[in-house]
Write a protein that holds these residues in place. Structure first.
Motif, PDB file in Angstrom:
ATOM      1  N   ASP A  42       0.641  -1.455  -0.111  1.00  0.00           N
ATOM      2  CA  ASP A  42      -0.055  -0.038  -0.048  1.00  0.00           C
ATOM      3  C   ASP A  42       0.841   1.094   0.106  1.00  0.00           C
ATOM      4  O   ASP A  42       0.687   2.216  -0.674  1.00  0.00           O
ATOM      5  N   MET A  43       1.932   1.317   0.821  1.00  0.00           N
ATOM      6  CA  MET A  43       2.636   2.504   1.007  1.00  0.00           C
ATOM      7  C   MET A  43       3.445   2.741  -0.614  1.00  0.00           C
ATOM      8  O   MET A  43       3.519   3.880  -0.838  1.00  0.00           O
ATOM      9  N   GLU A  44       4.032   1.736  -1.065  1.00  0.00           N
ATOM     10  CA  GLU A  44       4.589   1.831  -2.457  1.00  0.00           C
ATOM     11  C   GLU A  44       3.761   2.151  -3.633  1.00  0.00           C
ATOM     12  O   GLU A  44       4.072   3.073  -4.394  1.00  0.00           O
ATOM     13  N   HIS A  45       2.596   1.364  -3.555  1.00  0.00           N
ATOM     14  CA  HIS A  45       1.827   1.516  -4.552  1.00  0.00           C
ATOM     15  C   HIS A  45       0.516   2.406  -4.906  1.00  0.00           C
ATOM     16  O   HIS A  45       0.126   2.591  -5.755  1.00  0.00           O
ATOM     17  N   ILE A  46       0.098   2.591  -3.600  1.00  0.00           N
ATOM     18  CA  ILE A  46      -0.914   3.844  -3.408  1.00  0.00           C
ATOM     19  C   ILE A  46      -0.391   5.050  -2.927  1.00  0.00           C
ATOM     20  O   ILE A  46      -0.694   5.938  -3.545  1.00  0.00           O
ATOM     21  N   PHE A  47       0.107   4.933  -1.635  1.00  0.00           N
ATOM     22  CA  PHE A  47       0.386   6.296  -1.333  1.00  0.00           C
ATOM     23  C   PHE A  47       1.831   6.689  -1.974  1.00  0.00           C
ATOM     24  O   PHE A  47       2.128   7.839  -1.792  1.00  0.00           O
ATOM     25  N   GLY A  48       2.488   5.883  -2.615  1.00  0.00           N
ATOM     26  CA  GLY A  48       3.655   6.166  -3.182  1.00  0.00           C
ATOM     27  C   GLY A  48       3.320   6.635  -4.761  1.00  0.00           C
ATOM     28  O   GLY A  48       4.533   7.218  -5.352  1.00  0.00           O
ATOM     29  N   GLN A  49       2.397   6.214  -5.266  1.00  0.00           N
ATOM     30  CA  GLN A  49       2.196   6.436  -6.672  1.00  0.00           C
ATOM     31  C   GLN A  49       0.805   7.528  -6.988  1.00  0.00           C
ATOM     32  O   GLN A  49       0.492   7.696  -8.228  1.00  0.00           O
ATOM     33  N   HIS A  50       0.143   7.851  -5.950  1.00  0.00           N
ATOM     34  CA  HIS A  50      -1.227   8.588  -6.261  1.00  0.00           C
ATOM     35  C   HIS A  50      -0.957   9.952  -5.520  1.00  0.00           C
ATOM     36  O   HIS A  50      -0.157  10.461  -4.835  1.00  0.00           O
ATOM     37  N   SER A 150      -1.784  22.778  -5.575  1.00  0.00           N
ATOM     38  CA  SER A 150      -2.992  23.219  -4.865  1.00  0.00           C
ATOM     39  C   SER A 150      -4.347  23.134  -5.618  1.00  0.00           C
ATOM     40  O   SER A 150      -4.132  23.733  -6.669  1.00  0.00           O
ATOM     41  N   LEU A 151      -5.444  22.614  -5.169  1.00  0.00           N
ATOM     42  CA  LEU A 151      -6.636  22.701  -5.699  1.00  0.00           C
ATOM     43  C   LEU A 151      -7.554  23.789  -4.942  1.00  0.00           C
ATOM     44  O   LEU A 151      -8.107  23.097  -3.868  1.00  0.00           O
ATOM     45  N   SER A 152      -7.355  24.962  -5.383  1.00  0.00           N
ATOM     46  CA  SER A 152      -8.368  26.094  -4.639  1.00  0.00           C
ATOM     47  C   SER A 152      -7.873  25.930  -3.151  1.00  0.00           C
ATOM     48  O   SER A 152      -9.064  26.261  -2.350  1.00  0.00           O
ATOM     49  N   GLY A 153      -6.664  25.671  -2.692  1.00  0.00           N
ATOM     50  CA  GLY A 153      -6.411  25.753  -1.509  1.00  0.00           C
ATOM     51  C   GLY A 153      -6.145  24.413  -0.759  1.00  0.00           C
ATOM     52  O   GLY A 153      -5.589  24.452   0.297  1.00  0.00           O
ATOM     53  N   LEU A 154      -6.583  23.473  -1.568  1.00  0.00           N
ATOM     54  CA  LEU A 154      -6.251  22.079  -0.708  1.00  0.00           C
ATOM     55  C   LEU A 154      -5.000  21.712  -1.473  1.00  0.00           C
ATOM     56  O   LEU A 154      -4.858  21.502  -2.626  1.00  0.00           O
ATOM     57  N   ILE A 155      -3.955  21.203  -0.773  1.00  0.00           N
ATOM     58  CA  ILE A 155      -2.690  20.761  -1.156  1.00  0.00           C
ATOM     59  C   ILE A 155      -2.444  19.300  -1.075  1.00  0.00           C
ATOM     60  O   ILE A 155      -2.716  18.469  -0.274  1.00  0.00           O
ATOM     61  N   PHE A 156      -2.140  18.741  -2.356  1.00  0.00           N
ATOM     62  CA  PHE A 156      -1.912  17.263  -2.712  1.00  0.00           C
ATOM     63  C   PHE A 156      -0.200  17.306  -3.105  1.00  0.00           C
ATOM     64  O   PHE A 156       0.227  18.277  -3.717  1.00  0.00           O
ATOM     65  N   ILE A 157       0.079  16.148  -2.660  1.00  0.00           N
ATOM     66  CA  ILE A 157       1.628  15.715  -3.267  1.00  0.00           C
ATOM     67  C   ILE A 157       1.605  14.492  -3.864  1.00  0.00           C
ATOM     68  O   ILE A 157       0.428  13.568  -3.446  1.00  0.00           O
ATOM     69  N   CYS A 158       2.559  14.154  -4.480  1.00  0.00           N
ATOM     70  CA  CYS A 158       2.750  12.903  -5.272  1.00  0.00           C
ATOM     71  C   CYS A 158       4.151  12.387  -5.168  1.00  0.00           C
ATOM     72  O   CYS A 158       5.173  13.289  -5.686  1.00  0.00           O
ATOM     73  N   LEU A 268     -15.039   8.167  -8.611  1.00  0.00           N
ATOM     74  CA  LEU A 268     -14.291   7.282  -7.665  1.00  0.00           C
ATOM     75  C   LEU A 268     -13.700   6.093  -8.331  1.00  0.00           C
ATOM     76  O   LEU A 268     -12.761   5.533  -7.871  1.00  0.00           O
ATOM     77  N   GLU A 269     -14.429   5.438  -9.446  1.00  0.00           N
ATOM     78  CA  GLU A 269     -13.936   4.067  -9.622  1.00  0.00           C
ATOM     79  C   GLU A 269     -13.158   4.009 -10.970  1.00  0.00           C
ATOM     80  O   GLU A 269     -12.126   3.419 -11.211  1.00  0.00           O
ATOM     81  N   ARG A 270     -13.453   5.313 -11.885  1.00  0.00           N
ATOM     82  CA  ARG A 270     -13.001   5.049 -13.134  1.00  0.00           C
ATOM     83  C   ARG A 270     -11.848   6.047 -13.600  1.00  0.00           C
ATOM     84  O   ARG A 270     -11.328   5.885 -14.541  1.00  0.00           O
ATOM     85  N   ARG A 271     -11.333   6.635 -12.439  1.00  0.00           N
ATOM     86  CA  ARG A 271     -10.151   7.304 -12.819  1.00  0.00           C
ATOM     87  C   ARG A 271      -9.135   7.151 -12.118  1.00  0.00           C
ATOM     88  O   ARG A 271      -9.296   6.531 -10.676  1.00  0.00           O
ATOM     89  N   VAL A 272      -7.659   7.408 -12.411  1.00  0.00           N
ATOM     90  CA  VAL A 272      -6.738   7.035 -11.489  1.00  0.00           C
ATOM     91  C   VAL A 272      -6.672   8.076 -10.185  1.00  0.00           C
ATOM     92  O   VAL A 272      -6.699   7.763  -9.100  1.00  0.00           O
ATOM     93  N   THR A 273      -7.125   9.249 -10.354  1.00  0.00           N
ATOM     94  CA  THR A 273      -7.303  10.269  -9.421  1.00  0.00           C
ATOM     95  C   THR A 273      -8.640  10.373  -9.252  1.00  0.00           C
ATOM     96  O   THR A 273      -9.439  11.261  -9.634  1.00  0.00           O
TER      97      THR A 273
END
Length: 421
Positions: A42-50, A150-158, A268-273
């Motif tokens: 999970d850490m490598e392929h989910i939290f490390g790739q998205h 940043s998505l309108s103030g929400l910070i995402f990292i990958c 929720l199902e059909r996209r990577v993000t």
């Protein structure tokens, strides 16, 4: 008998065997929640790739403000640079690997390693390293960058070398929904960390349904229409379901007339993000998610003058959910700590000019979700205990109330199928 968390010879082999047995419409097998090998996957392929939601812009409002976020063994430093741009780096000195910033948040002029004082500017460039040779190249030893948006103030990292490109599509679709709340013009009024003794997927699955809400969340259900989260249509409740749909349609028409997009989008199902959004009315003709259903802050967000704007909900795969109202926002991030331990971080924001004790009280602002989070903690921890039992076997989802749980699990399973070789 094989232990429910017993690993095979290699994590990839275990994953492939479990995926091959995956039964649609049913919960996941026990190793997905118990196995240390699966946690590392999970850490490598989910939290490390998205794209992972980690913070809100008000946490780094000024140049030099920084926060740190831990994703497994990786510490990430997120900072506002001198040009007011958001930067993200691995929180690791390029000299001998020392962690640069140990605090969860703070302010710096430059980023200075506490060990040998190698110094980096806020853009991550190495600008000082004493006692190095004359041919030492500062430019080739900058901090290792991390993708950040940043998505309108929400910070995402990958953390991936190549971040999923469909973030831009999500941003294009979600910006009209979130931007009117002007999160960047807010301040953090409260932040609470809660550690749950369960696998992170149980935390997310619990969030994706309200099957459990009545009877477990008396504070939350004051402001939520029960019918807004799925209900089996039958002779007893069909009239109430129809009435809810009428209320929803009338409010959507009103809000969209005010420039506030409200219709459901579900990827929720059909996209990577993957994500989902919808603006929902507050029950009892209410204004906000509070015990009284009235606004928690008298100073409304942005330039809003109407307090009854419902609650804009936004869910992202794999680790967040958000609620935006006329007076405040509450944003949740889920970060795994171990196979059986998860951090849930809740952040409440109000208008930056709102005055505590005058416009709002922290207790009133946070009471509903503090209570709800603690109730959810007990529920997911009991689930974790039960799943560890040899008696556990995957059970069927309700097709009426647990559709979003299945979408989360399907997304997770499909991402592993695509990534694990």
């Amino acid at each position: 008998m094989t232990s429910p968390c017993q690993s095979l010879s290699a994590p990839g082999e275990l994953v492939r065997e479990l995926l091959a047995r995956r039964r649609p419409g049913y919960s996941l097998e026990a190793p997905f929640y118990l196995s240390e090998a699966l946690y590392q996957v999970d850490m490598e392929h989910i939290f490390g790739q998205h794209w992972i939601f980690v913070a809100v812009e008000p946490q780094i409002a000024d140049a030099g403000d920084y926060i740190t976020v831990d994703l497994g063994v990786d510490s990430i430093l997120i900072v506002r640079d001198d040009e007011m741009q958001i930067r993200a780096f691995h929180n690791v000195c390029r000299h001998r690997g020392t962690r640069l910033c140990a605090s969860r948040q703070g302010m710096v002029g430059n980023i200075v390693c506490p060990y040998h004082q190698w110094t980096y500017d806020l853009a991550g460039q190495l600008i000082h390293a004493k006692h190095m040779s004359d041919d030492f190249d500062l430019r080739s030893h900058g901090l290792k960058p991390v993708h950040v948006r940043s998505l309108s103030g929400l910070i995402f990292i990958c953390l991936a070398e190549q971040a999923p490109q469909d973030f831009e599509q999500m941003a294009a679709e979600m910006t009209p929904y979130i931007a009117p709340h002007q999160l960047s013009q807010c301040k953090v009024a409260a932040q609470v960390d809660l550690v749950e003794n369960c696998n992170w997927k149980l935390t997310m699955e619990n969030n994706r349904e309200c099957y459990h809400c009545v009877g477990n969340h008396p504070e939350l259900t004051i402001s939520l229409y029960e019918y807004g989260f799925g209900y089996k249509p039958d002779a007893l409740n069909i009239g109430r379901l129809q009435r809810f749909e009428e209320i929803l349609a009338a409010n959507h028409k009103r809000w969209e007339g005010m420039g506030l997009p409200s219709a459901e989008i579900d990827t929720l199902e059909r996209r990577v993000t993957g994500f989902r959004t919808q603006r929902l009315p507050i029950d009892r003709s209410g204004q906000s998610q509070t015990m009284s259903t009235e606004v928690a802050s008298r100073k409304l967000l942005a330039d809003f003058v109407e307090p009854a704007l419902g609650g804009l909900s936004f869910w992202t795969q794999p680790n967040s959910w958000h609620h935006f109202m006329s007076d405040h926002t509450v944003n949740f991030t889920v970060l795994p700590i171990s196979a059986t331990k998860t951090l849930v971080r809740s952040t409440w924001c109000v208008h930056k000019d709102a005055i505590e004790g005058v416009d709002y009280s922290v207790e009133n602002l946070t009471s509903v979700w503090n209570a709800t989070n603690e109730q959810d903690r007990r529920l997911v921890e009991e689930s974790q205990i039960g799943i560890a039992s040899g008696a556990y076997q995957p059970g069927p989802y309700s097709p009426f109330t647990e559709g979003l749980v299945e979408k989360f699990c399907n997304w997770y399973v499909n991402r592993l199928r695509a990534l694990v070789r």
